[in-house]
Design a protein around this motif. Structure first.
Motif, PDB file in Angstrom:
ATOM      1  N   ARG A  39       0.857  -1.186   0.000  1.00  0.00           N
ATOM      2  CA  ARG A  39       0.000   0.000   0.000  1.00  0.00           C
ATOM      3  C   ARG A  39       0.892   1.234   0.000  1.00  0.00           C
ATOM      4  O   ARG A  39       1.912   1.263   0.680  1.00  0.00           O
ATOM      5  CB  ARG A  39      -0.909  -0.002   1.237  1.00  0.00           C
ATOM      6  CG  ARG A  39      -2.025  -1.009   1.105  1.00  0.00           C
ATOM      7  CD  ARG A  39      -2.949  -0.977   2.296  1.00  0.00           C
ATOM      8  NE  ARG A  39      -3.903  -2.069   2.217  1.00  0.00           N
ATOM      9  CZ  ARG A  39      -4.338  -2.772   3.243  1.00  0.00           C
ATOM     10  NH1 ARG A  39      -3.910  -2.497   4.455  1.00  0.00           N
ATOM     11  NH2 ARG A  39      -5.203  -3.743   3.076  1.00  0.00           N
ATOM     12  N   ASP A  40       0.440   2.252  -0.722  1.00  0.00           N
ATOM     13  CA  ASP A  40       1.285   3.415  -0.947  1.00  0.00           C
ATOM     14  C   ASP A  40       1.718   4.121   0.335  1.00  0.00           C
ATOM     15  O   ASP A  40       2.860   4.544   0.461  1.00  0.00           O
ATOM     16  CB  ASP A  40       0.555   4.433  -1.833  1.00  0.00           C
ATOM     17  CG  ASP A  40       0.397   3.919  -3.243  1.00  0.00           C
ATOM     18  OD1 ASP A  40       1.121   2.964  -3.587  1.00  0.00           O
ATOM     19  OD2 ASP A  40      -0.435   4.441  -3.981  1.00  0.00           O
ATOM     20  N   TYR A  41       0.762   4.301   1.270  1.00  0.00           N
ATOM     21  CA  TYR A  41       1.044   5.194   2.392  1.00  0.00           C
ATOM     22  C   TYR A  41       1.125   4.502   3.751  1.00  0.00           C
ATOM     23  O   TYR A  41       1.206   5.174   4.773  1.00  0.00           O
ATOM     24  CB  TYR A  41      -0.023   6.287   2.439  1.00  0.00           C
ATOM     25  CG  TYR A  41      -0.073   7.096   1.173  1.00  0.00           C
ATOM     26  CD1 TYR A  41       1.040   7.827   0.750  1.00  0.00           C
ATOM     27  CD2 TYR A  41      -1.219   7.123   0.384  1.00  0.00           C
ATOM     28  CE1 TYR A  41       1.010   8.557  -0.424  1.00  0.00           C
ATOM     29  CE2 TYR A  41      -1.255   7.856  -0.794  1.00  0.00           C
ATOM     30  CZ  TYR A  41      -0.148   8.571  -1.190  1.00  0.00           C
ATOM     31  OH  TYR A  41      -0.173   9.291  -2.353  1.00  0.00           O
ATOM     32  N   SER A  42       1.081   3.186   3.763  1.00  0.00           N
ATOM     33  CA  SER A  42       1.086   2.473   5.052  1.00  0.00           C
ATOM     34  C   SER A  42       2.314   2.800   5.893  1.00  0.00           C
ATOM     35  O   SER A  42       2.197   3.155   7.071  1.00  0.00           O
ATOM     36  CB  SER A  42       1.032   0.964   4.818  1.00  0.00           C
ATOM     37  OG  SER A  42      -0.248   0.602   4.382  1.00  0.00           O
ATOM     38  N   LEU A  49       4.436   5.265   5.504  1.00  0.00           N
ATOM     39  CA  LEU A  49       4.520   6.704   5.775  1.00  0.00           C
ATOM     40  C   LEU A  49       3.622   7.069   6.962  1.00  0.00           C
ATOM     41  O   LEU A  49       4.024   7.822   7.858  1.00  0.00           O
ATOM     42  CB  LEU A  49       4.091   7.488   4.531  1.00  0.00           C
ATOM     43  CG  LEU A  49       4.322   8.990   4.564  1.00  0.00           C
ATOM     44  CD1 LEU A  49       5.814   9.301   4.624  1.00  0.00           C
ATOM     45  CD2 LEU A  49       3.685   9.666   3.352  1.00  0.00           C
ATOM     46  N   ALA A  50       2.412   6.516   6.969  1.00  0.00           N
ATOM     47  CA  ALA A  50       1.474   6.801   8.055  1.00  0.00           C
ATOM     48  C   ALA A  50       2.007   6.282   9.399  1.00  0.00           C
ATOM     49  O   ALA A  50       1.887   6.955  10.431  1.00  0.00           O
ATOM     50  CB  ALA A  50       0.116   6.172   7.749  1.00  0.00           C
ATOM     51  N   GLN A  55      -7.058   9.994   4.386  1.00  0.00           N
ATOM     52  CA  GLN A  55      -6.066  10.516   3.433  1.00  0.00           C
ATOM     53  C   GLN A  55      -4.702  10.480   4.119  1.00  0.00           C
ATOM     54  O   GLN A  55      -4.535  11.085   5.178  1.00  0.00           O
ATOM     55  CB  GLN A  55      -6.398  11.960   3.056  1.00  0.00           C
ATOM     56  CG  GLN A  55      -7.706  12.130   2.305  1.00  0.00           C
ATOM     57  CD  GLN A  55      -7.690  11.452   0.945  1.00  0.00           C
ATOM     58  OE1 GLN A  55      -6.700  11.507   0.232  1.00  0.00           O
ATOM     59  NE2 GLN A  55      -8.784  10.797   0.598  1.00  0.00           N
ATOM     60  N   LEU A  56      -3.753   9.782   3.504  1.00  0.00           N
ATOM     61  CA  LEU A  56      -2.485   9.561   4.199  1.00  0.00           C
ATOM     62  C   LEU A  56      -1.258   9.986   3.390  1.00  0.00           C
ATOM     63  O   LEU A  56      -0.143   9.568   3.688  1.00  0.00           O
ATOM     64  CB  LEU A  56      -2.372   8.069   4.591  1.00  0.00           C
ATOM     65  CG  LEU A  56      -3.480   7.554   5.520  1.00  0.00           C
ATOM     66  CD1 LEU A  56      -3.392   6.054   5.669  1.00  0.00           C
ATOM     67  CD2 LEU A  56      -3.409   8.228   6.885  1.00  0.00           C
ATOM     68  N   ASP A  57      -1.476  10.808   2.359  1.00  0.00           N
ATOM     69  CA  ASP A  57      -0.330  11.311   1.612  1.00  0.00           C
ATOM     70  C   ASP A  57       0.405  12.348   2.462  1.00  0.00           C
ATOM     71  O   ASP A  57      -0.128  12.824   3.475  1.00  0.00           O
ATOM     72  CB  ASP A  57      -0.801  11.931   0.293  1.00  0.00           C
ATOM     73  CG  ASP A  57      -1.833  13.000   0.540  1.00  0.00           C
ATOM     74  OD1 ASP A  57      -1.473  14.180   0.539  1.00  0.00           O
ATOM     75  OD2 ASP A  57      -3.017  12.655   0.780  1.00  0.00           O
ATOM     76  N   ARG A  58       1.597  12.698   2.039  1.00  0.00           N
ATOM     77  CA  ARG A  58       2.454  13.562   2.848  1.00  0.00           C
ATOM     78  C   ARG A  58       1.773  14.888   3.192  1.00  0.00           C
ATOM     79  O   ARG A  58       1.851  15.354   4.332  1.00  0.00           O
ATOM     80  CB  ARG A  58       3.762  13.805   2.099  1.00  0.00           C
ATOM     81  CG  ARG A  58       4.794  14.600   2.877  1.00  0.00           C
ATOM     82  CD  ARG A  58       6.044  14.790   2.038  1.00  0.00           C
ATOM     83  NE  ARG A  58       7.058  15.567   2.730  1.00  0.00           N
ATOM     84  CZ  ARG A  58       7.083  16.896   2.760  1.00  0.00           C
ATOM     85  NH1 ARG A  58       6.126  17.591   2.167  1.00  0.00           N
ATOM     86  NH2 ARG A  58       8.057  17.525   3.411  1.00  0.00           N
ATOM     87  N   GLN A  93      -3.451   2.412   6.733  1.00  0.00           N
ATOM     88  CA  GLN A  93      -4.083   2.609   5.426  1.00  0.00           C
ATOM     89  C   GLN A  93      -5.188   1.585   5.167  1.00  0.00           C
ATOM     90  O   GLN A  93      -4.999   0.415   5.367  1.00  0.00           O
ATOM     91  CB  GLN A  93      -3.045   2.515   4.292  1.00  0.00           C
ATOM     92  CG  GLN A  93      -3.645   2.947   2.959  1.00  0.00           C
ATOM     93  CD  GLN A  93      -2.624   3.075   1.850  1.00  0.00           C
ATOM     94  OE1 GLN A  93      -1.450   2.808   2.046  1.00  0.00           O
ATOM     95  NE2 GLN A  93      -3.053   3.482   0.685  1.00  0.00           N
TER      96      GLN A  93
END
Lengths: 132, 50
Positions: A20-23, A25-26, A51-54, B50
């Motif tokens: 997953r893209d933002y796991s 990062l989150a 929403q978990l983008d930077r 997520q």
């Protein structure tokens, strides 16, 4: 938690899903917020807003009155990544492959389950540790 | 429908296997936590945001 006040401790381990893209990062954002005393606030915001983008994470940090410069510096430098990776390795070592996975006094509960099931396992664990 | 039944069965089987494996020890050093350190019951959550 309120129901079991003083008798229950909730501990969080990170298990970001690899694809997953933002796991990841989150997970790091939660630790960066924790460094400023707002882990649970960030935890709640990320789970409710999704929403978990930077830039969303930066907005949450601002909303929580964190030092955003510090928050982003720590996020961008990935300073909490080794810690997240250690939790990830632990989950793999325990043969967990799904989130959320819970361990209640050693008993494993996999997936999102009805609250009654948690009550039952917590009550059972309390009964087991109660002095005879 | 059959696919759901199969998924559920696999999940059930895995849960039973995990339970049969006995208590799982999770090292907790330094992890984020709520509630007293000496609480008789500790619930560890492995989380993905997520």
């Amino acid at each position: 938690m309120h129901e079991y006040q003083g008798r229950l401790r909730l501990v969080i381990k990170h298990y970001p899903y690899r694809y997953r893209d933002y796991s990841a990062l989150a997970a790091q954002a939660s630790e960066a917020a924790r460094a400023q005393g707002k882990f649970w606030e960030m935890h709640d915001l990320m789970l409710s807003r999704k929403q978990l983008d930077r830039s969303s994470l930066a907005a949450y940090a601002r909303e929580l009155n964190l030092d955003v410069t510090r928050f982003l510096r720590e996020l961008d430098s990935q300073m909490y990544l080794p810690q997240i990776k250690a939790d990830f390795a632990l989950a793999r070592q325990l043969d967990f492959f799904q989130t959320p996975t819970f361990v209640i006094n050693g008993r494993v509960l996999v997936g999102e389950r009805p609250i009654e099931m948690f009550r039952q396992l917590i009550d059972q664990a309390l009964a087991e540790v109660a002095p005879q | 429908m059959r696919r759901h039944a199969l998924t559920f069965f696999c999940w059930l089987l895995l849960s039973l296997l995990l339970m049969a494996a006995g208590p799982v020890q999770v090292p907790l050093d330094g992890a984020p936590a709520l509630g007293p350190a000496d609480a008789p019951v500790v619930m560890v959550e492995f989380i993905d945001f997520q």
